[in-house]
Motif scaffolding. Structure first.
Motif, short mmCIF file in Angstrom:
data_model
loop_
_atom_site.label_atom_id
_atom_site.label_comp_id
_atom_site.label_asym_id
_atom_site.label_seq_id
_atom_site.Cartn_x
_atom_site.Cartn_y
_atom_site.Cartn_z
N ASN A 16 53.20 -0.35 -5.42
CA ASN A 16 52.51 0.32 -4.30
C ASN A 16 52.77 -0.36 -2.95
OD1 ASN A 16 51.34 2.33 -5.96
ND2 ASN A 16 49.79 0.84 -6.59
N LEU A 17 54.02 -0.76 -2.74
CA LEU A 17 54.43 -1.38 -1.49
C LEU A 17 55.51 -0.52 -0.86
CD1 LEU A 17 54.70 -5.03 -2.85
CD2 LEU A 17 52.89 -4.14 -1.37
N LYS A 18 55.69 -0.67 0.44
CA LYS A 18 56.69 0.12 1.16
C LYS A 18 57.87 -0.75 1.56
CE LYS A 18 53.47 3.39 2.80
NZ LYS A 18 52.78 4.16 3.62
N LEU A 19 59.01 -0.12 1.66
CA LEU A 19 60.20 -0.79 2.17
C LEU A 19 60.17 -0.65 3.69
CD1 LEU A 19 62.83 -2.32 1.68
CD2 LEU A 19 63.98 -0.11 1.55
N THR A 20 59.53 -1.61 4.36
CA THR A 20 59.44 -1.58 5.81
C THR A 20 60.76 -2.02 6.42
OG1 THR A 20 58.69 -3.88 5.92
CG2 THR A 20 56.97 -2.18 5.68
#
Length: 161
Positions: A16-20
């Motif tokens: 549940n993490l984004k590729l910023t």
């Protein structure tokens, strides 16, 4: 580097993490560097491109690179810690229930794959191993299995985290 990026994206998504943009820049700098890097050296290299990236962002991203199996940690005799890319060599376990991915860092698996290729006369450039199953968070506990067997009911599977 494409396979490693795909693995990194899958790891982030399953957690549940984004590729910023910052994570992507750190990833690219890390993967394009041939040598073993300390976190501070990686921070300096990244800040040459974007001064706004903080030390904590680099440290957290290095942790994600380690957890995804893309990087490995090397403890040197002088007490310093360095990191290096695993390239496209990586292994992982994937829970079929919750989708979470667990990197495998096991030199025996690497050696076995290389030896198998050698015995077959195969020149190996990279490898990937995926083990599919059910993680311990989704597996019914021993107590749940005992209760289910007493009542002849299939055990209830825990919900993914």
């Amino acid at each position: 580097m494409q396979e490693a990026l795909k693995t990194f994206k899958e790891y982030l998504t399953s957690n549940n993490l984004k590729l910023t943009q910052q994570r992507l820049l750190i990833f690219k700098v890390f993967m394009s560097n041939e040598e073993k890097l300390s976190s501070d050296k990686l921070l300096r290299a990244v800040q040459e491109l974007d001064i706004r990236i903080s030390r904590s962002t680099v440290y957290r991203t290095v942790k994600h690179l380690l957890n995804s199996g893309i990087a490995r940690c090397i403890q040197r005799g002088d007490g310093s810690t360095h990191y290096e890319s695993m390239g496209d060599h990586h292994s992982q376990m994937i829970c079929e229930r919750c989708g979470k991915r667990y990197p495998i860092s096991n030199p025996y698996i690497d050696c076995l794959q290389q030896e198998t290729a050698r015995q077959q006369g195969f020149t190996m450039f990279s490898f990937q191993t995926q083990i599919h199953g059910i993680c311990n968070q989704c597996t019914p506990s021993e107590t749940e299995r005992e209760i289910a067997s007493e009542h002849h009911v299939p055990p209830k599977m825990k919900q993914g985290v």
